[in-house]
Write an enzyme that holds these catalytic residues in place. Structure first.
Site, PDB file in Angstrom:
ATOM      1  N   TYR A  40       0.841  -1.198   0.000  1.00 42.91           N
ATOM      2  CA  TYR A  40       0.000   0.000   0.000  1.00 42.91           C
ATOM      3  C   TYR A  40       0.874   1.246   0.000  1.00 42.91           C
ATOM      4  O   TYR A  40       1.611   1.511   0.946  1.00 42.91           O
ATOM      5  CB  TYR A  40      -0.960   0.013   1.201  1.00 42.91           C
ATOM      6  CG  TYR A  40      -1.970  -1.127   1.199  1.00 42.91           C
ATOM      7  CD1 TYR A  40      -2.358  -1.762   0.020  1.00 42.91           C
ATOM      8  CD2 TYR A  40      -2.554  -1.559   2.389  1.00 42.91           C
ATOM      9  CE1 TYR A  40      -3.287  -2.799   0.029  1.00 42.91           C
ATOM     10  CE2 TYR A  40      -3.488  -2.588   2.404  1.00 42.91           C
ATOM     11  CZ  TYR A  40      -3.838  -3.211   1.228  1.00 42.91           C
ATOM     12  OH  TYR A  40      -4.754  -4.239   1.244  1.00 42.91           O
ATOM     13  N   ASN A  89      -7.034 -13.809  -1.779  1.00 37.58           N
ATOM     14  CA  ASN A  89      -7.315 -14.039  -3.203  1.00 37.58           C
ATOM     15  C   ASN A  89      -6.888 -15.425  -3.680  1.00 37.58           C
ATOM     16  O   ASN A  89      -6.635 -15.620  -4.871  1.00 37.58           O
ATOM     17  CB  ASN A  89      -6.622 -12.968  -4.064  1.00 37.58           C
ATOM     18  CG  ASN A  89      -6.968 -11.565  -3.640  1.00 37.58           C
ATOM     19  OD1 ASN A  89      -8.131 -11.183  -3.645  1.00 37.58           O
ATOM     20  ND2 ASN A  89      -5.979 -10.789  -3.227  1.00 37.58           N
ATOM     21  N   TRP A 144     -13.030  -8.085   1.146  1.00 40.11           N
ATOM     22  CA  TRP A 144     -12.497  -6.778   0.717  1.00 40.11           C
ATOM     23  C   TRP A 144     -13.329  -6.215  -0.418  1.00 40.11           C
ATOM     24  O   TRP A 144     -14.055  -6.939  -1.074  1.00 40.11           O
ATOM     25  CB  TRP A 144     -11.013  -6.835   0.380  1.00 40.11           C
ATOM     26  CG  TRP A 144     -10.513  -7.644  -0.780  1.00 40.11           C
ATOM     27  CD1 TRP A 144      -9.988  -8.900  -0.727  1.00 40.11           C
ATOM     28  CD2 TRP A 144     -10.403  -7.239  -2.159  1.00 40.11           C
ATOM     29  NE1 TRP A 144      -9.582  -9.303  -1.977  1.00 40.11           N
ATOM     30  CE2 TRP A 144      -9.813  -8.306  -2.877  1.00 40.11           C
ATOM     31  CE3 TRP A 144     -10.738  -6.064  -2.858  1.00 40.11           C
ATOM     32  CZ2 TRP A 144      -9.564  -8.249  -4.256  1.00 40.11           C
ATOM     33  CZ3 TRP A 144     -10.486  -6.006  -4.232  1.00 40.11           C
ATOM     34  CH2 TRP A 144      -9.906  -7.084  -4.914  1.00 40.11           C
ATOM     35  N   SER A 145     -13.220  -4.926  -0.604  1.00 36.52           N
ATOM     36  CA  SER A 145     -13.970  -4.217  -1.644  1.00 36.52           C
ATOM     37  C   SER A 145     -15.474  -4.406  -1.475  1.00 36.52           C
ATOM     38  O   SER A 145     -16.200  -4.588  -2.450  1.00 36.52           O
ATOM     39  CB  SER A 145     -13.522  -4.697  -3.028  1.00 36.52           C
ATOM     40  OG  SER A 145     -13.935  -3.762  -4.016  1.00 36.52           O
ATOM     41  N   CYS A 146     -15.947  -4.328  -0.247  1.00 34.21           N
ATOM     42  CA  CYS A 146     -17.371  -4.551   0.034  1.00 34.21           C
ATOM     43  C   CYS A 146     -18.255  -3.581  -0.745  1.00 34.21           C
ATOM     44  O   CYS A 146     -19.382  -3.912  -1.106  1.00 34.21           O
ATOM     45  CB  CYS A 146     -17.648  -4.388   1.528  1.00 34.21           C
ATOM     46  SG  CYS A 146     -16.731  -5.563   2.553  1.00 34.21           S
ATOM     47  N   GLY A 206     -15.289  -0.588  -4.407  1.00 35.41           N
ATOM     48  CA  GLY A 206     -14.488   0.604  -4.669  1.00 35.41           C
ATOM     49  C   GLY A 206     -15.340   1.820  -4.993  1.00 35.41           C
ATOM     50  O   GLY A 206     -14.901   2.748  -5.675  1.00 35.41           O
TER      51      GLY A 206
END
Lengths: 304, 304, 304
Positions: free
Chosen positions: C57, C163, C213-215, C218
């Site tokens: 990040y 992932n 993630w990415s609920c 984005g």
């Protein structure tokens, strides 16, 4: 000269040379029996001691041609590991032929195909027998019975598969005492589906080595004019310079052999110069960034 | 007359007849209760002793109609195996209805659905209860609790699933003491994805028999005008002649039953003549080449 | 105010808060160190005690910024669980740069990346370290060696992945003594492939919780103009009214948390008001029909 090492194919499995000489095109090499023997001796000398056959190659003729060469010097048999495969029943197509090519993994079919391969090759034993293609009619118990019989009679030492999905592999393995020693799969920079679809994960998990076939995509790498292959040629050339390789072939073999499932790679050429080139690839050191550069060239996108 | 045999569905599972009479269209057969009883007796006489229901068929009405027939001769109950299914909550669509059809595999939902099926059928026990469709909200522990309760109360003897993927099957099985006794799956010459996607490999591995639904593709085999179905009709007719079959139906049943996962096949017809035809299919001997001819006709390409 | 509970991530795994504060956008929140500390204290007060980082990040800068805030009040360390990830080697693209971003799961790479994360965060130990992306060159033995070393030195308590496919998960798990504690996966109303492709089935089977993630996809849920997203917005708004939710965000979190694999959900916002909104979602009670309404809106078809 580079020497190709022997590697353990699976727990309790055989040792094969890390490069395996494939003989599916033997019929087109235009060699007499003596020339075939010479070629064989040359690659054995390099450490390439494992040879790959199948009952279906030229309808058995490739095995016959190989057997003729072996007969000229029977002492060779002890220096090599012979792999063959069964299971494809080819039927010549014609305008009036309604029947189709199909698979046969019946017990009787397996036993008959193996007997024929042994006879044509002129040997008493195969080091490994592989199921050539997944047969949707595969009765795993029947296959296991055939394998047990071939093992007990000493006609085949080890068993494996080719082009199997993970569920087909699990199914057949569930009926066998000994580990399957390989799954022979297509693996080249154009098609490496097995890297992501679980096939190689399964093999790595069980510590079973894949045998990579069509490493050069049947030559398409050198000749195809698609955008994908153009990108690949450019990247492979560039890597060849970085790695000090003599040819694109070498870069490709290094790329395949770097995979952590520890593949052995099949060679299809009858040109001893190209076999030597391939053997030299074993000394190339490719790093992860370079490996992924081929991935990116093939997919046309960056990694996620 | 051919007699349909009983076969073991899974280790410690029940015995079902190799052909199973499906009752999902019972509401459209235009039979009074006596005619339904006659039909039932006729197929039992052929050895077709297993019947397939589901809570959702005509919103329960098919079970009710069947129960009415059973009531006319309660001695029949001991001669048959009754399968039913739970888990689809249908909601009639209308211009103003915002709610959607969905699945329910909550413990309370399973218990309630089973009670309703027993009541409509007028029986004390189901031989097998299947999850009708995979519910993405399936809490496998809750399903297991419901199954245990139904088993202990004697309301259901065995449990299975329908239309499950391999991971869904593994998940639910991991919470159960007894083996799931089947996965009821679509299997016909137009759609036989389960042959290649691992579903039938998993069942063969665990020695669990699939139940094949939609064997005739809902009739599309006879009527559809796509290139695929035209090829299939031609090939199935040709095979019918080779095998001495009376109908395309028979060829299809023989084709499905040849699969090494040892399916039992669901019949959907209310015409006793067609049921007899299907039973006769069990005597047909199809070879591997003939089986693959259907594969080739369906896919439009030869096997690799 | 709602309090977010702690939940067990896996057998013998750590306890994380059911909502996890993600810090991948920390660099763009325009907060000084004191503001970052305040934000952190505010979400801890709500019970959101787990924070999510990754070496990649902002090329490590997000970890550095977080570490600066921690340093202002070192007592905070004991109140939180820190997750970080390794394995993506980003390479800035430019017209002349031939190299590509790639993955690195070599033992040396894992150890170095972890040391760097610890240094930037200014802590002695990570609560969990995750493989950020599946590396096709992952040698599971090397990863296991690195994990063992990090565990023994006390630098990392638990290990997980992100992932990963099911076969990649099985492969790595096969080399480890302790259960992987999570698979962090994309899960939102636009992309919920993991619900059907086996990923969440595997986790539910092993009683391992996914981290979603990415609920909010984005932000695409709020802005995209595709037919799919328009349908989703309408359905989510409608459900918001039915459930008495304050925002679409809440409906989405409730929808994700309802999945029986028991996900914990990652938040990406630096706006404490939106964090509070998300926490309130934990009290919403969504039923199965409502859950499937989102499924139907996303797919554009009814369930089979």
């Amino acid at each position: 000269m580079s020497t190709v090492n022997k590697v353990l194919m699976a727990p309790d499995g055989p040792e094969f040379s890390q490069l395996v000489q494939g003989y599916w095109r033997l019929g087109s090499w235009d060699m007499d029996a003596q020339a075939r023997l010479t070629f064989l001796k040359q690659h054995i000398e390099m450490g390439i001691s494992t040879v790959d056959h199948a009952a279906i190659y030229d309808a058995g003729h490739c095995e016959t041609l190989f057997g003729e060469a072996l007969k000229l010097d029977p002492s060779i048999r002890e220096q090599i590991e012979i792999v063959s495969k069964f299971g494809i029943n080819g039927i010549a197509t014609s305008a009036t032929e309604k029947r189709v090519s199909h698979y046969d993994s019946s017990k009787a079919g397996i036993l008959a195909s193996t007997e024929n391969s042994l006879r044509r090759l002129g040997v008493e034993q195969l080091d490994a027998l592989l199921v050539h293609r997944p047969d949707f009619l595969m009765d795993a118990d029947q296959v296991a019975e055939a394998f047990n019989e071939l093992k007990q009679s000493g006609k085949v030492k080890h068993f494996g598969v080719s082009n199997f999905t993970t569920s087909q592999f699990d199914l057949l393995q569930s009926r066998l005492d000994a580990p399957l020693i390989t799954n022979q799969v297509e693996f080249n920079p154009i098609n490496f589906d097995v890297v992501a679809d679980g096939t190689l994960d399964q093999l790595q998990q069980h510590r079973v080595r894949p045998m990579a076939w069509s490493c050069l995509a049947g030559g398409a790498i050198f000749s195809a004019q698609t955008e994908q292959v153009k990108r690949l040629r450019a990247t492979l050339s560039e890597l060849g310079e970085e790695l000090g390789a003599d040819s694109i072939d070498q870069v490709i073999y290094a790329w395949i052999l770097k995979h952590p499932s520890n593949p052995v790679a099949l060679l299809g050429t009858g040109n001893i110069k190209r076999v030597k080139d391939a053997a030299a690839a074993l000394t190339l050191k490719m790093n992860a960034e370079q490996w992924y550069r081929v991935w990116v060239a093939s997919k046309g996108v960056n990694v996620p």
